[in-house]
Motif scaffolding. Structure first.
Motif, short mmCIF file in Angstrom:
data_model
loop_
_atom_site.label_atom_id
_atom_site.label_comp_id
_atom_site.label_asym_id
_atom_site.label_seq_id
_atom_site.Cartn_x
_atom_site.Cartn_y
_atom_site.Cartn_z
N ASP A 542 0.81 -1.21 0.00
CA ASP A 542 0.00 0.00 0.00
C ASP A 542 0.85 1.28 0.00
O ASP A 542 0.32 2.36 -0.21
CB ASP A 542 -0.95 0.01 1.21
N ASP A 543 2.15 1.17 0.25
CA ASP A 543 3.04 2.34 0.19
C ASP A 543 3.50 2.51 -1.25
O ASP A 543 4.26 1.68 -1.78
CB ASP A 543 4.24 2.11 1.12
N PRO A 544 3.07 3.58 -1.94
CA PRO A 544 3.41 3.71 -3.37
C PRO A 544 4.90 3.82 -3.64
O PRO A 544 5.38 3.30 -4.64
CB PRO A 544 2.65 4.98 -3.80
N ASP A 545 5.65 4.46 -2.72
CA ASP A 545 7.09 4.59 -2.95
C ASP A 545 7.77 3.22 -2.86
O ASP A 545 8.59 2.85 -3.71
CB ASP A 545 7.70 5.54 -1.93
N ALA A 546 7.43 2.46 -1.81
CA ALA A 546 8.04 1.14 -1.66
C ALA A 546 7.64 0.23 -2.82
O ALA A 546 8.45 -0.54 -3.34
CB ALA A 546 7.61 0.51 -0.32
N ALA A 561 6.14 -6.86 -13.37
CA ALA A 561 5.61 -6.68 -12.02
C ALA A 561 4.35 -5.82 -12.05
O ALA A 561 4.33 -4.76 -12.69
CB ALA A 561 6.66 -6.02 -11.13
N HIS A 562 3.30 -6.31 -11.39
CA HIS A 562 2.05 -5.56 -11.23
C HIS A 562 1.88 -5.22 -9.76
O HIS A 562 2.27 -6.00 -8.89
CB HIS A 562 0.86 -6.38 -11.71
N VAL A 563 1.26 -4.08 -9.46
CA VAL A 563 1.11 -3.61 -8.07
C VAL A 563 -0.36 -3.45 -7.74
O VAL A 563 -1.14 -2.89 -8.53
CB VAL A 563 1.83 -2.25 -7.87
N VAL A 564 -0.77 -3.96 -6.57
CA VAL A 564 -2.08 -3.67 -5.99
C VAL A 564 -1.85 -3.24 -4.55
O VAL A 564 -0.87 -3.65 -3.92
CB VAL A 564 -3.05 -4.87 -6.04
N ALA A 565 -2.77 -2.43 -4.01
CA ALA A 565 -2.55 -1.84 -2.68
C ALA A 565 -3.35 -2.50 -1.58
O ALA A 565 -3.17 -2.17 -0.42
CB ALA A 565 -2.90 -0.35 -2.72
N THR A 566 -4.26 -3.44 -1.92
CA THR A 566 -5.12 -4.03 -0.88
C THR A 566 -5.17 -5.54 -1.05
O THR A 566 -4.90 -6.09 -2.12
CB THR A 566 -6.55 -3.48 -0.98
N ALA A 567 -5.56 -6.22 0.04
CA ALA A 567 -5.71 -7.67 0.00
C ALA A 567 -6.87 -8.06 -0.92
O ALA A 567 -6.79 -9.04 -1.67
CB ALA A 567 -5.94 -8.22 1.41
N GLN A 587 1.25 -5.34 6.48
CA GLN A 587 0.45 -4.23 6.98
C GLN A 587 -0.34 -3.63 5.82
O GLN A 587 0.08 -2.67 5.18
CB GLN A 587 1.36 -3.17 7.62
N LEU A 588 -1.52 -4.20 5.54
CA LEU A 588 -2.36 -3.73 4.46
C LEU A 588 -3.56 -2.97 5.03
O LEU A 588 -3.99 -3.24 6.16
CB LEU A 588 -2.84 -4.92 3.61
N ASP A 590 -6.75 -3.03 4.42
CA ASP A 590 -8.04 -3.70 4.61
C ASP A 590 -7.93 -5.08 5.23
O ASP A 590 -8.95 -5.72 5.50
CB ASP A 590 -8.76 -3.80 3.26
N ALA A 591 -6.73 -5.58 5.45
CA ALA A 591 -6.60 -6.93 6.03
C ALA A 591 -5.16 -7.16 6.44
O ALA A 591 -4.24 -6.42 6.05
CB ALA A 591 -7.03 -8.00 5.01
N ASP A 592 -4.97 -8.20 7.24
CA ASP A 592 -3.62 -8.64 7.61
C ASP A 592 -3.04 -9.47 6.47
O ASP A 592 -3.74 -10.31 5.88
CB ASP A 592 -3.72 -9.47 8.90
N GLY A 593 -1.76 -9.25 6.15
CA GLY A 593 -1.15 -9.99 5.06
C GLY A 593 -1.15 -11.49 5.29
O GLY A 593 -1.23 -12.27 4.33
N ILE A 594 -1.06 -11.93 6.56
CA ILE A 594 -1.12 -13.37 6.86
C ILE A 594 -2.47 -13.93 6.43
O ILE A 594 -2.56 -15.04 5.90
CB ILE A 594 -0.88 -13.62 8.36
N GLY A 595 -3.54 -13.17 6.66
CA GLY A 595 -4.85 -13.61 6.21
C GLY A 595 -4.92 -13.73 4.70
O GLY A 595 -5.56 -14.64 4.17
N LEU A 596 -4.26 -12.82 3.98
CA LEU A 596 -4.22 -12.90 2.53
C LEU A 596 -3.50 -14.17 2.08
O LEU A 596 -3.97 -14.87 1.17
CB LEU A 596 -3.52 -11.66 1.96
N ILE A 597 -2.38 -14.48 2.73
CA ILE A 597 -1.64 -15.70 2.36
C ILE A 597 -2.49 -16.93 2.61
O ILE A 597 -2.53 -17.86 1.80
CB ILE A 597 -0.31 -15.77 3.13
#
Length: 777
Positions: A542-546, A561-567, A587-588, A590-597
């Motif tokens: 979600d950090d555009p610079d990173a 490489a494609h970028v999305v900012a939310t789970a 640290q997303l 709308d959700a925890d990254g562990i939940g996305l995985i």
């Protein structure tokens, strides 16, 4: 004895009835004490009475009837209490007065009287038979009388004890309530209790002072009378402040605008936490006036603005003019004047650097530092930096050298990179002994360009290593330190390096000097890959610079490489398009990254998708997702070489060759069955002991190791430290054992599977994920 027991049972029933009626009539919970005490007494007395009548069939039958009556009476009492609790006092009174309880109590009295009569008759018979022993009978009667007196005395003592205990408990409750009230009212911050809709229930003295309202005036009014909130009082309070139930359970902090009774507004921090009561979950709001903090922040901004606009310009003129005089632009100066001008010029430059450092720190903290990226050669940066520091080095009697080397093209902001290298060079010069040499080298490697600055000074003390890159950090922080500096330079330099997608780090041995390394991604053209034409990767950040740094670096390595900012966005795109791997931030919004995985692992189409975690909370992520198959865990700011290693492993997984797997297990049957299961997935080799495994590893390096913990010549864990290579990489390990593994060691392996709990199909699926081979048996 039996009669006393009967009387005690009857007395307990009376106590229970009295407590039940008192509770139903008054609603006071304290009346349930005799009720509960009587219930416990009955549980002890009835078995004893049953033992007494074990050899008396008549009384045993009477006792069975008495137990039935007692159960019926207890049921009526419970019904009265339940009616009172669920339907109210009137329903409880109706249940008490409906006659069923009285009839049951009367039946109990009759049954007790009957049993007492039977006992009396038995006693009379005994008396007649023992007429000749009247004197003994008299003593027995006297004993029974004394026993009755003891029973009465015991009952009186119990009543006194109950009253005394109740008084002590009441005093303790009152004292606790008084302490809590004192704490509540003495708090500096305003404290409000709210119901879930946002209506005010209570407030402390600080809230009255802060807002100008009294507690009776605010009771049951919506909290919007005190704070500007979205929506109205019909909307749930959490919704109006933009929070959800999960956030609330962990505590919510919001910065809002508050309103006093006179209409004036002021900024506040509101901390919300849940408060569980018998009536449900309510809210506690702790409100702090941050007007002073805002004022300080504004003063800070004004100070920075003053430094930037009012000091920088004249200092630049002063330093420039002094530099011209030192350089002879004003003619030849007298020796004494030249020395003074030189001192002034040196100190003006020092002051300029201090101001620039302060402004840079402010830019970093406010997120306003921008980079003007362009293609450049890192060797040119080194040459420019050497020219800038040469005067300082000459004044310290230190020489600077740049070793020969190839071009090292990178993408970066030239001014900022010069700032980094100048800081490293000036530090190296200041800490070098007189006559010492500072050696600079620029070396292009596989995917990075490395600029190294080495000095031969005292080195970095062990106690200072952990905080060397923190703000205002100095190895010698005393007022008498020999070397100047603000302690900001290295913190700023590391931030600039990381914003370039690089890394700043050091090596040092105390007494032998230090070497600082600046690693930056090689620019396009150095890699053999064509950007954007290779496998497709998904970056969830979600950090555009990173995200941009990751995207550029991966495209330089030949990935698309494609970028999305939310789970949610990540789940949507992976269901529509195919990706070779996913890079996930934990640290997303709308959700925890562990939940996305976990969601990716739970979907058939993405179950085998390789995942690399890139986050600032790697330790917490590993604790929550220890058993998830994650290719690598990279902590922000990430080590670029390690990220490239993880990306390279993704490329390896996409190759067509079968991976080689070493299975270490002392059970030949397990080796054979596992080899058969994975025959279509990998080239298998087996080892029955640690010694066999070490010999196999000496011959060839496998792509994966399946490891049993219980081996005949030691624990399989002993092998973990031998599965690395000289470059810092390690062979992926799947623990497949009957023994449970210590959770602290889980970070060193890719997966932990327990025999008898895990099928071979699960093992094969895990191997496929880790080797990225979609081969079916």
């Amino acid at each position: 004895m039996a009669r006393a027991q009967l009387l005690q049972i009857f007395s307990s029933m009376q106590d229970a009835e009295t407590g039940q009626r008192g509770y139903v009539i008054t609603g006071r919970v304290s009346y349930l004490e005799p009720y509960d005490s009587a219930a416990r007494a009955l549980g002890a007395e009835l078995p004893r009475l049953k033992a007494l009548y074990r050899d008396n069939p008549e009384q045993a039958a009477n006792l069975a009837w008495l137990e039935t009556l007692i159960a019926r009476k207890q049921a009526t009492m419970r019904a009265g209490i339940l009616a009172h609790d669920t339907q109210g006092r009137e329903a409880g009174l109706d249940a008490v007065s409906n006659g069923a309880g009285k009839a049951a109590m009367d039946d109990i009295r009759v049954a007790v009287d009957r049993m007492v009569a039977v006992d009396a008759q038995a006693l009379s018979d005994v008396t007649r038979r023992a007429d000749a022993r009247s004197r003994m009978t008299e003593r027995l009667v006297a004993g029974v009388f004394l026993l009755l007196i003891a029973v009465v005395a015991s009952s009186g003592f119990l009543v006194w004890r109950y009253v005394r205990t109740r008084r002590v408990l009441l005093d303790a409750v009152q004292a606790t309530a008084a302490r809590q009230t004192a704490i509540f009212d003495s708090a500096i911050d305003a404290i409000l209790t709210l119901n879930p809709s946002g209506s005010i229930e209570t407030l402390n003295t600080a809230a009255t002072r802060m807002f100008g309202w009294t507690a009776p005036e605010l009771g049951r009014r919506d909290v919007s009378v005190l704070m500007d909130l979205a929506g109205d009082g019909e909307t749930a309070f959490l919704t109006r402040i933009g929070a959800n139930r999960e956030d609330f359970e962990q505590g919510v902090v919001r910065e809002l605008t508050a309103r006093r009774r006179d209409g004036t507004t002021f900024p506040v921090d509101v901390a919300l936490s849940p408060m569980t009561l018998p009536t449900g979950v309510h809210l506690v709001a702790v409100i702090r006036d941050i007007s002073e903090r805002r004022r300080v922040e504004e003063m800070k901004q004004q100070f920075v603005s003053t430094v930037s606009h009012e000091l920088r310009t004249p200092l630049t003129s002063i330093a420039g003019s002094l530099g011209l005089l030192v350089g002879g632009a004003g003619g030849v100066l007298p020796e004494k004047a030249g020395r003074l001008i030189g001192i002034a010029h040196s100190n003006s430059q020092r002051l300029v650097r201090l101001i620039n450092d302060i402004l840079d720190v402010e830019k970093i903290e406010s997120g306003q530092m921008t980079l003007d990226l362009a293609s450049l050669d890192l060797r040119d940066i080194a040459l420019l930096s050497l020219d800038s520091v040469r005067g300082l080095a000459d004044s310290l009697g230190v020489s600077l050298t740049l070793s020969e080397g190839a071009e090292a093209p990178v993408s970066g902001d030239a001014d900022r990179l010069v700032q980094v290298v100048v800081n490293l060079l000036s530090n190296a010069a200041k800490f070098s002994p007189s006559g010492g040499v500072v050696e600079v080298s620029v070396v292009p490697e596989a995917r990075i360009a490395r600029l190294s600055v080495r000095d031969h000074g005292p080195g970095i003390p062990d106690a200072f290593r952990a905080r060397i890159f923190t703000k205002f950090a100095q190895a010698d922080g005393s007022d008498t330190r020999q070397r100047g500096g603000t302690g900001l330079g290295l913190a700023i330099a590391r931030e600039i390096a990381e914003r370039h997608g690089g890394r700043l780090w050091f090596e040092s041995t105390p007494g032998e000097g230090a070497t600082f390394h600046l690693d930056l991604p090689l620019a396009m053209g150095v890699s053999d890959s064509v950007p954007g034409t290779g496998p497709r990767l998904l970056i969830v950040e979600d950090d555009p610079d990173a995200a941009e740094v990751l995207r550029v670096m991966l495209e330089q390595d030949g990935f698309e490489a494609h970028v999305v900012a939310t789970a949610r966005g990540a789940l949507d795109v992976v269901r529509q398009e195919r990706y070779a791997a996913v890079l996930v931030d934990l640290q997303l919004p709308d959700a925890d990254g562990i939940g996305l995985i976990r969601a990716l692992r739970g979907h058939a189409a993405t179950r085998d998708l390789p995942v690399v975690v890139v986050s600032a909370d790697v330790a917490g992520g590993k604790a929550r997702g220890r058993l998830l198959e994650v290719l690598d865990w990279l902590e922000k700011p990430f080590d670029q070489s390690r990220l490239r290693s993880a990306v390279a492993s993704i490329l390896d997984r996409l190759e067509t060759r079968r991976p080689s797997i070493l299975h270490v297990d002392d059970d030949p049957d397990i080796l054979q069955v596992t080899a058969s299961t994975l025959a279509g997935v990998a080239e298998m080799s087996g080892a029955g002991s640690l010694a066999d495994a070490r010999r196999a590893l000496a011959i060839a390096r496998p792509d994966l190791v399946i490891l049993d913990l219980g081996l005949p010549d030691g624990s399989g864990l002993e092998l973990l430290k031998e599965l690395g290579d000289d470059a810092g990489g390690s062979i992926p390990v799947v623990v497949y054992s009957a023994q449970e593994m210590d959770a602290a060691l889980g970070e060193r392996v890719e997966a932990v599977l327990v025999k008898s709990r895990t099928s071979l199909a699960h093992l094969a699926r895990t191997v496929r994920r880790l080797t990225h081979k979609d081969v079916r048996n």
